[in-house]
Design a protein around this motif. Structure first.
Motif, PDB file in Angstrom:
ATOM      1  N   PRO A   1       0.834  -1.206   0.000  1.00  0.00           N
ATOM      2  CA  PRO A   1       0.000   0.000   0.000  1.00  0.00           C
ATOM      3  C   PRO A   1       0.866   1.251   0.000  1.00  0.00           C
ATOM      4  N   ASP A   2       0.307   2.324  -0.537  1.00  0.00           N
ATOM      5  CA  ASP A   2       1.006   3.606  -0.473  1.00  0.00           C
ATOM      6  C   ASP A   2       0.038   4.676  -0.001  1.00  0.00           C
ATOM      7  N   ALA A   3       0.606   5.772   0.456  1.00  0.00           N
ATOM      8  CA  ALA A   3      -0.187   6.919   0.899  1.00  0.00           C
ATOM      9  C   ALA A   3       0.493   8.177   0.379  1.00  0.00           C
ATOM     10  N   THR A   4      -0.322   9.211   0.162  1.00  0.00           N
ATOM     11  CA  THR A   4       0.177  10.461  -0.414  1.00  0.00           C
ATOM     12  C   THR A   4       0.307  11.527   0.664  1.00  0.00           C
ATOM     13  N   ILE A   5       1.387  12.261   0.611  1.00  0.00           N
ATOM     14  CA  ILE A   5       1.628  13.329   1.575  1.00  0.00           C
ATOM     15  C   ILE A   5       0.727  14.520   1.254  1.00  0.00           C
ATOM     16  N   THR A   6      -0.058  14.953   2.226  1.00  0.00           N
ATOM     17  CA  THR A   6      -0.926  16.116   2.039  1.00  0.00           C
ATOM     18  C   THR A   6      -0.333  17.388   2.638  1.00  0.00           C
ATOM     19  N   SER A   7       0.571  17.236   3.591  1.00  0.00           N
ATOM     20  CA  SER A   7       1.267  18.399   4.145  1.00  0.00           C
ATOM     21  C   SER A   7       2.585  17.941   4.751  1.00  0.00           C
ATOM     22  N   ARG A   8       3.540  18.838   4.864  1.00  0.00           N
ATOM     23  CA  ARG A   8       4.847  18.514   5.430  1.00  0.00           C
ATOM     24  C   ARG A   8       5.427  19.746   6.112  1.00  0.00           C
ATOM     25  N   ARG A   9       6.257  19.524   7.084  1.00  0.00           N
ATOM     26  CA  ARG A   9       7.043  20.612   7.658  1.00  0.00           C
ATOM     27  C   ARG A   9       8.348  20.041   8.198  1.00  0.00           C
ATOM     28  N   GLU A  10       9.381  20.855   8.151  1.00  0.00           N
ATOM     29  CA  GLU A  10      10.684  20.447   8.651  1.00  0.00           C
ATOM     30  C   GLU A  10      10.793  20.813  10.124  1.00  0.00           C
ATOM     31  N   LEU A  11      11.451  19.953  10.866  1.00  0.00           N
ATOM     32  CA  LEU A  11      11.653  20.230  12.282  1.00  0.00           C
ATOM     33  C   LEU A  11      12.862  19.451  12.776  1.00  0.00           C
ATOM     34  N   SER A  12      13.391  19.858  13.913  1.00  0.00           N
ATOM     35  CA  SER A  12      14.541  19.180  14.489  1.00  0.00           C
ATOM     36  C   SER A  12      14.096  17.960  15.278  1.00  0.00           C
TER      37      SER A  12
ATOM     38  N   VAL B   1       5.123  14.603   8.296  1.00  0.00           N
ATOM     39  CA  VAL B   1       4.271  14.520   7.115  1.00  0.00           C
ATOM     40  C   VAL B   1       2.909  13.965   7.512  1.00  0.00           C
ATOM     41  N   THR B   2       1.879  14.560   6.941  1.00  0.00           N
ATOM     42  CA  THR B   2       0.521  14.052   7.114  1.00  0.00           C
ATOM     43  C   THR B   2       0.110  13.367   5.821  1.00  0.00           C
ATOM     44  N   LEU B   3      -0.442  12.163   5.936  1.00  0.00           N
ATOM     45  CA  LEU B   3      -0.799  11.349   4.781  1.00  0.00           C
ATOM     46  C   LEU B   3      -2.300  11.335   4.560  1.00  0.00           C
ATOM     47  N   ASP B   4      -2.689  10.994   3.328  1.00  0.00           N
ATOM     48  CA  ASP B   4      -4.123  10.913   3.037  1.00  0.00           C
ATOM     49  C   ASP B   4      -4.761   9.671   3.642  1.00  0.00           C
ATOM     50  N   GLN B   5      -3.935   8.729   4.097  1.00  0.00           N
ATOM     51  CA  GLN B   5      -4.429   7.568   4.814  1.00  0.00           C
ATOM     52  C   GLN B   5      -3.280   6.997   5.640  1.00  0.00           C
ATOM     53  N   ALA B   6      -3.610   6.303   6.702  1.00  0.00           N
ATOM     54  CA  ALA B   6      -2.581   5.725   7.560  1.00  0.00           C
ATOM     55  C   ALA B   6      -1.916   4.538   6.872  1.00  0.00           C
ATOM     56  N   LEU B   7      -0.621   4.366   7.160  1.00  0.00           N
ATOM     57  CA  LEU B   7       0.122   3.212   6.675  1.00  0.00           C
ATOM     58  C   LEU B   7       0.433   2.291   7.853  1.00  0.00           C
ATOM     59  N   PRO B   8       0.528   0.991   7.611  1.00  0.00           N
ATOM     60  CA  PRO B   8       0.801   0.036   8.707  1.00  0.00           C
ATOM     61  C   PRO B   8       2.296   0.021   9.065  1.00  0.00           C
ATOM     62  N   VAL B   9       2.765   1.095   9.680  1.00  0.00           N
ATOM     63  CA  VAL B   9       4.173   1.200  10.050  1.00  0.00           C
ATOM     64  C   VAL B   9       4.292   1.637  11.503  1.00  0.00           C
ATOM     65  N   LYS B  10       5.476   1.425  12.052  1.00  0.00           N
ATOM     66  CA  LYS B  10       5.789   1.840  13.421  1.00  0.00           C
ATOM     67  C   LYS B  10       7.184   2.451  13.418  1.00  0.00           C
ATOM     68  N   ALA B  11       7.549   3.073  14.521  1.00  0.00           N
ATOM     69  CA  ALA B  11       8.892   3.633  14.648  1.00  0.00           C
ATOM     70  C   ALA B  11       9.929   2.542  14.429  1.00  0.00           C
ATOM     71  N   GLY B  12      10.910   2.847  13.589  1.00  0.00           N
ATOM     72  CA  GLY B  12      11.925   1.859  13.239  1.00  0.00           C
ATOM     73  C   GLY B  12      11.715   1.233  11.885  1.00  0.00           C
ATOM     74  N   ASP B  13      10.491   1.367  11.330  1.00  0.00           N
ATOM     75  CA  ASP B  13      10.246   0.883   9.976  1.00  0.00           C
ATOM     76  C   ASP B  13      10.819   1.872   8.963  1.00  0.00           C
ATOM     77  N   SER B  14      10.870   1.429   7.721  1.00  0.00           N
ATOM     78  CA  SER B  14      11.439   2.245   6.654  1.00  0.00           C
ATOM     79  C   SER B  14      10.437   2.378   5.515  1.00  0.00           C
ATOM     80  N   LEU B  15      10.468   3.541   4.868  1.00  0.00           N
ATOM     81  CA  LEU B  15       9.605   3.830   3.722  1.00  0.00           C
ATOM     82  C   LEU B  15      10.456   4.358   2.579  1.00  0.00           C
ATOM     83  N   TYR B  16       9.950   4.207   1.372  1.00  0.00           N
ATOM     84  CA  TYR B  16      10.579   4.896   0.243  1.00  0.00           C
ATOM     85  C   TYR B  16       9.506   5.594  -0.562  1.00  0.00           C
TER      86      TYR B  16
END
Length: 566
Positions: free
Chosen positions: A323-334, A366-381
Motif C-alpha cells: 500500500p502507499d499513501a500520499t503526503i498532504t502536508s509537510r514541515r521540517e523540524l529538528s 508529514v501528514t498522509l491521506d491515509q494511515a500506513l501500517p508502520v511503526k517507529a523503526g520501519d522504513s519507507l521509500y
C-alpha cells in the motif's frame, strides 16, 4: 533588444574585451529578455559579495542563454554555476574549468622499502599541493591502473618544492616507480563542492555544456520536479595547463554527473564522460526511517541529509506491491522539536555509520491521506523521489567508475569502455525499504569491466550487477527489483561475472552476447556473498527469470560453470 545588440557588438572581427558577463546577463534578464547571448571568450571569475558560487541563475522561467565559445574559469575552488528554482531554462555551449586546478598529478619516483609510502614528483604546470585523494594510473594507458585497490585513508605531505609523499599501508604494492598518479581535492575551506548544480528545478535543458574539472562532482542535480535534459554534454579533461607538457589525467575530482531525489528522471543523451574521479553517472534515491507515528501523521528522516526529501503530493510505501499513501502536508523540524520517544532518540544517537538507524538529523513531519501500517523503526521509500522515468541514451563513457542506478528508467545504446560496472543497487541497510520497478537495459556495449578495486564485501560483482544486500552478508529476498528487461547487450573481454542478479521478480534476459569472458583472473568481488567469481551469469534469490538466447563465446581459462542459478 539588449541581447541582440550585444550579439552584434561582440560578433564583429574586432571583439571588445569583456571582463565579466554576469552584469550583462543580469541586466538583460531584469528587462524581460527571454534570449541572452553571452559574447564568446574566456572569463576568469570568482564569487562576488562574499558568496560561495561564481554565477547563480535563480527563479528564472523560460529563459534561453546561449554561451557558445564561452569558458568560465573559476579562480576559486568553489561552485562555478548554480541554477536554482528555475523552470524551462535553457543553457547552451558553456564550458567550465578551474585555475588553480582542483587536482595535481605526477610520476612515482620513490617507494618505501616496506611499501608504506610513495613519493610523487609533480608534473610541471600542475599545482604544488599535497592532495591526498589518489588514483594510480598506468603510464601506458594513462588510465587507472588495472588491479588497483581502494586507496582510502591516505595522508600526503610536501617533500621539497615539487614532490608529494603519500602514506598508506601497502600503497607501494600498487604504485611502483614510474607509475603515474593523480591527486585531487574537494572545495576550498570556505567554498562549496561541485562545478555545476541544479536545485529544485523543472524542465531545464543543458545542451553542449562541458565540464573540464571540478572540486567535487561535475554536475549535481537534486530535488524539484526534474525533467532535465542533458544533450551532447561533456565531462572530460581540459587542455594542458600553461607551462605543462603532460596532458591532464583527470576531469572531475568526484562523480562526473549525479541526479538525486527528483520527481521525474532526466534525459541524458549523446553525452561523453572521461576520466572522472569517481562514478560516471548516477540516479540516486534514499529511504526514510519512521521515527514517530500518530495516526496518519509521521515523523520521518532521510538517510540523505543534504536533500529536501519528500514534498506534498509525493507517495510513501514500504515495498513493491504494498500500500502507499500520499503526503498532504509537510514541515521540517529538528529531532528536539519532534518529541521522539527516548528509546528512539537513544538509537539515533548511538547509531554507527552505515547502520539502519543512521539517518539525517533533520526530520520531516508529514501528514498522509491515509494511515500506513508502520511503526517507529520501519522504513519507507517514495517512488516519486527516485528519478523514475529517466533515459540514458547513446552516451560514450571511458571512465573507471560506475553507472549507479537507484531508480527505474531506460539505459540504451551506450558504450562503456573499461568501466567499473553498471550497478543497480539501493545501497541501504538490509531492512530498509526499496523498490525499483520497471528498468530496461538494452543495446549497450560494456568492454573490459572488472579490473579495478577488488571488494569481496560488496554485492556489485558483475559488469552488470542488479543486487541488494541484506544483513549478515545475505542477499535480500525478492522483490526489491521487479519487471527488469536486459536484452541485446554486448559484454566484451570482461573479468569476473558478467551479469549478476539478485532479489528480483520478473526478469527477462534475452539476446545478450558474452564475448571472451574470463580471460583475466577475477578479483573476488562478491566473495562474502557467495557470488561465484568464475561464472558468466549468476543469479540468486530471484523469481520468474527468463533466460533466452544469450550466447557465450570464447570463454577464457578462468571460466567455471557458465550460468549459475541459485
Amino acid at each position: 533588444m539588449i541581447a541582440r545588440l550585444l550579439f552584434f557588438l561582440f560578433s564583429c572581427s574586432a571583439v571588445m574585451a569583456l571582463d565579466d558577463f554576469r552584469p550583462m546577463v543580469a541586466e538583460a534578464i531584469s528587462k524581460g529578455e527571454k534570449k541572452v547571448i553571452i559574447p564568446p571568450g574566456t572569463y576568469r571569475l570568482a564569487p562576488t559579495g562574499g558568496g560561495k558560487c561564481v554565477w547563480t541563475l535563480q527563479g528564472l522561467k523560460d529563459v534561453e542563454i546561449i554561451a557558445d565559445g564561452v569558458t568560465l574559469v573559476s579562480t576559486k575552488l568553489t561552485r562555478a554555476v548554480a541554477i536554482d528554482r528555475c523552470t524551462g531554462v535553457s543553457l547552451r555551449g558553456l564550458t567550465v574549468d578551474y585555475d588553480p586546478l582542483p587536482f595535481t598529478q605526477g610520476t612515482v619516483t620513490a617507494v618505501a622499502e616496506n611499501k608504506g609510502w610513495i613519493e610523487v614528483k609533480l608534473h610541471a604546470g600542475y599545482p604544488r599541493q599535497p592532495y591526498s585523494r589518489i588514483d594510480v594510473v598506468d603510464p601506458a594507458t594513462r588510465y587507472r591502473k588495472k588491479g588497483m585497490p581502494f586507496l582510502w585513508g591516505t595522508k600526503a605531505e610536501m617533500r621539497g618544492e615539487d614532490t608529494v609523499r603519500v602514506t598508506l599501508k601497502d600503497i607501494g604494492k600498487a604504485a611502483e616507480t614510474g607509475t603515474l598518479a593523480s591527486l585531487n581535492t574537494g572545495p576550498a575551506a570556505d567554498g562549496i563542492p561541485h562545478a555545476f548544480s541544479l536545485e529544485r528545478c523543472s524542465g531545464v535543458n543543458l545542451r553542449g555544456v562541458t565540464i573540464h574539472s571540478a572540486p567535487g562532482m561535475g554536475i549535481l542535480e537534486c530535488d524539484g520536479d526534474g525533467k532535465t535534459e542533458y544533450l551532447a554534454c561533456r565531462v572530460v579533461p581540459g587542455p594542458t595547463p600553461t607551462g605543462a607538457s603532460e596532458a591532464r589525467l583527470l576531469s572531475t575530482s568526484w562523480d562526473a554527473m549525479q541526479t538525486k531525489t527528483v520527481r521525474h528522471g532526466p534525459r541524458v543523451e549523446g553525452c561523453e564522460i572521461r576520466e572522472a574521479g569517481d562514478d560516471s553517472w548516477s540516479v540516486q534515491s534514499s529511504d526514510f526511517m519512521v521515527l514517530k507515528v500518530t495516526g496518519s501523521t509521521l515523523v520521518i528522516a532521510s538517510r540523505d541529509e543534504f536533500t529536501v526529501g519528500v514534498e506534498s503530493g509525493d507517495r510513501l510505501k514500504t515495498r513493491i506491491g504494498g500500500p502507499d499513501a500520499t503526503i498532504t502536508s509537510r514541515r521540517e523540524l529538528s529531532r528536539e522539536k519532534a518529541a521522539l520517544d527516548p528509546a528512539v532518540t537513544a538509537k539515533l544517537k548511538d547509531a554507527p555509520q552505515w547502520s539502519e538507524w543512521r539517518v539525517s538529523p533533520k526530520c520531516l513531519e508529514v501528514t498522509l491521506d491515509q494511515a500506513l501500517p508502520v511503526k517507529a523503526g520501519d522504513s519507507l521509500y517514495s517512488p516519486d523521489r527516485m528519478g523514475n522515468g529517466f533515459s540514458f541514451l547513446n552516451n560514450r563513457i571511458h571512465s573507471s567508475g560506475r553507472l549507479l542506478i537507484k531508480g527505474a528508467g531506460r539505459i540504451e545504446g551506450n558504450l562503456l569502455d573499461t568501466p567499473h560496472s553498471i550497478v543497480v543497487c539501493p545501497e541501504i541497510p538490509g531492512n530498509a525499504a526499496a523498490g525499483i520497478d520497471g528498468l530496461v537495459i538494452r543495446k549497450n556495449t560494456i568492454r573490459r569491466s572488472g579490473w579495478f578495486c577488488a571488494a569481496p564485501w560488496s554485492t556489485q560483482a558483475g559488469a552488470l550487477s542488479i543486487t541488494a544486500g541484506g544483513g549478515a552478508q545475505q542477499l535480500r529476498a525478492p522483490a526489491v527489483f521487479a519487471n527488469i528487461v536486459i536484452e541485446d547487450n554486448t559484454f566484451e573481454d570482461c573479468s569476473g561475472p558478467n551479469l549478476v542478479i539478485s532479489s528480483a521478480k520478473g526478469v527477462k534476459v534475452r539476446g545478450n552476447r558474452f564475448i571472451r569472458p574470463h580471460h583475466d583472473k577475477p578479483d573476488g568481488t562478491g566473495g562474502s556473498y557467495g557470488i561465484a567469481s568464475n561464472a558468466v551469469i549468476w543469479t540468486a534469490q530471484c523469481e520468474d527469470v527468463e533466460m533466452k538466447n544469450n550466447p557465450i563465446t570464447e570463454p577464457g581459462s578462468f571460466c567455471g560453470e557458465k550460468v549459475v542459478e541459485k
